[in-house]
Structure formats: C-alpha cells, structure tokens
Design an enzyme around this catalytic site. Structure first.
Site, short mmCIF file in Angstrom:
data_model
loop_
_atom_site.label_atom_id
_atom_site.label_comp_id
_atom_site.label_asym_id
_atom_site.label_seq_id
_atom_site.Cartn_x
_atom_site.Cartn_y
_atom_site.Cartn_z
CD GLU A 125 -0.48 0.60 -0.08
OE1 GLU A 125 0.55 1.00 -0.68
OE2 GLU A 125 -0.87 -0.57 -0.13
CD GLU A 221 1.18 -4.33 -2.95
OE1 GLU A 221 1.66 -3.43 -3.64
OE2 GLU A 221 0.66 -4.14 -1.84
C1 LER Z 1 2.52 -0.96 -1.98
O1 LER Z 1 1.20 -1.05 -2.39
C2 LER Z 1 2.76 -1.59 -0.69
O2 LER Z 1 1.84 -2.06 -0.07
C3 LER Z 1 4.11 -1.64 -0.17
O3 LER Z 1 4.14 -2.30 1.05
C4 LER Z 1 5.02 -2.37 -1.10
O4 LER Z 1 6.32 -2.20 -0.69
MN MN Z 2 -0.16 -2.30 -1.00
#
Ligand code: LER
Ligand code: MN
Length: 255
Positions: A125, A221
């Site tokens: 990511e 999220e």
């Molecule tokens: C994790 O997927 C994420 O996006 C982070 O910003 C979480 O702390």
């Molecule tokens: Mn994330």
C-alpha cells in the site's frame, strides 16, 4: 453478527500475533454469519511489535519476515490477502532510504514467495507522508514493485483513497495507472471518516473500478466516528447508493 446484518461480505483484521488466533473458532463464527476475511493488515506488527522490513539489523529484519510468513500461513486458512504498508517502517536518524528500499525489496520477495506457496497474495500500500517517509505515491510504489516483481514473484498493490487523496494528482488516474497490479482497495473519505463524510468523489472511483473489471474487495478502513457500529453503518449505506449509481451508469457510458 453486526457486520453481517449490515450487509458486509467480509471483515479485515489488524493482526499482531497470529499464534494467538483460534483458527477453528474464528472459522466457525465466520461461517455462522456468512462473512469472509478480505485480508490481514500488518501495520501493528511494526507500530506495536517494532518489527520492520527496513531495519538495519539483519536479525530484526529476519524476525519481521518470519512474522509476515506466519501471517501468510494464517491468511491461507481464510483465503485472505496479507496487506503491507507501514510494516516497511520509518527510518531512524542517519538511515539511508535507498539502502532501506533494498532491504524491503529482499524481505518482500522472500515473504511473497512463501505466501505464493501457500496460495496467498501480498498487496503493498502506498501510505501518505505523515505516516511513512517514502513509498507514498502510486507511481513510486509501481516503480518499486517493478524491481520486486522479478523471477515469478508477484506483489500486488493496495490502493487506499485516503492516502491517494493526499499524495496522488488524481485518484481515478492513479487507479487506472495501477490496474495491472491492483490487488485490493481501501475506502476512507478525505478525513479518514466514513465514505460520504468528506470530499472524495466515490461515484467516480467506483465507476473506474467497474470499468477496469476490478473484482476484489473494497474494504472500509475508517475512524470509529461516531462509534464503531455507526461508522460501519454510515459507510455501507452510503456505498450502497454509490454502487447503485455505478450500476446504472456503467453499461451506458463509460465502458
Ligand atoms: C493501513 O491500511 C493504512 O491505510 C494506514 O493508514 C493505517 O494506519
Ligand atoms: Mn489503508
């Protein structure tokens, strides 16, 4: 039970120690409520456990790799992905970012090979600069994955709208650029609240994902505001509207 009743297909876990998970009990619960696992997030392995792929200490790096392998084994039990971002780790004083990227590449390749042997995908990511000092943009991570993905190794990309809103010139264009590697998606609005509570255009994003034929999960999220249940409810209600709109528009216009 609540997640299932709200209409979510899956849950995603933040994990520190896979050995502490009762696999059979978790499977039983998930089956009972007809909920799958979309992925296991690894950020706390770094934030709480202090393990990072960029650690200059080879013993600590090996521990980080070992932990992610254990998480991959757990993920295999649930047909879920392993999600890596923060676990790359922030650099200490005097640590060189290019050197760190080589260590991260080696660690990630070893984990990805192991995960693939267990039928599990790892997605990396891009994380915004306020949380991680490098690998912030889609372009930067794509370039890095070009080096990682050699000799049969395939690490995919996890795109998170919150990070992209901060770092990338355009969220839809970033998604299109990453299409060949796109493995997973996180939705949060511009303020990390539920989609619909900020200024990100999710209608546009969902249309792009549909046009590209993305068939993975979209995980919400977000911060637990007004509370955990309230955030889950707000998110899915808003996204149902967004998905409905995309359904109506896709056939006629963008494909
Ligand atoms: C994790 O997927 C994420 O996006 C982070 O910003 C979480 O702390
Ligand atoms: Mn994330």
């Amino acid at each position: 039970k609540k997640i299932s009743a709200l209409g979510y297909d899956a849950v995603e876990f933040l994990i520190t120690n896979p050995a502490a998970i009762h696999v059979e009990e978790l499977k039983r619960l998930l089956e009972r409520y007809n909920v799958k696992v979309s992925g296991f997030r690894t950020g706390l392995v770094y934030l709480k456990g202090g393990l990072r792929f960029s650690d200059p200490d080879a013993v600590m790096r090996a521990r980080a790799v070992q932990r992610v392998k254990e998480i991959a084994k757990l993920a295999a039990e649930f047909d879920a992905q392993v999600l890596v971002g923060l676990m790359q780790g922030n650099l200490g004083k005097g640590e060189d970012v290019q050197r760190a990227k080589v260590w991260i590449k080696e660690s990630l390749r070893e984990c990805a090979r192991f995960a693939a042997d267990h039928g599990v995908t790892i997605s990396l990511e891009p994380v915004n600069r306020f949380e991680l000092g490098y690998h912030n943009t889609v372009a930067e991570v794509m370039e890095f994955l070009g080096e990682v993905n050699q000799d049969g190794v395939k690490v995919r990309m996890l795109l998170d709208t919150f990070h992209m809103n901060i770092e990338d010139p355009s969220i839809p264009a970033g998604i299109v650029a990453a299409r060949e590697l796109l493995g997973h998606v996180h939705f949060a609005d511009s303020n990390r609240y539920a989609p619909g509570c900020g200024h990100i255009n999710f209608f546009e994003i969902v249309k792009v994902l549909k046009a590209l034929g993305y068939d993975g999960y979209i995980t919400v999220e977000v911060l637990p505001v007004p509370d955990l249940y309230g955030a889950a409810k707000l998110s899915i209600e808003y996204l149902k509207t967004v998905l409905l709109y995309a359904e109506v528009r896709v056939g006629g216009s963008i494909l």
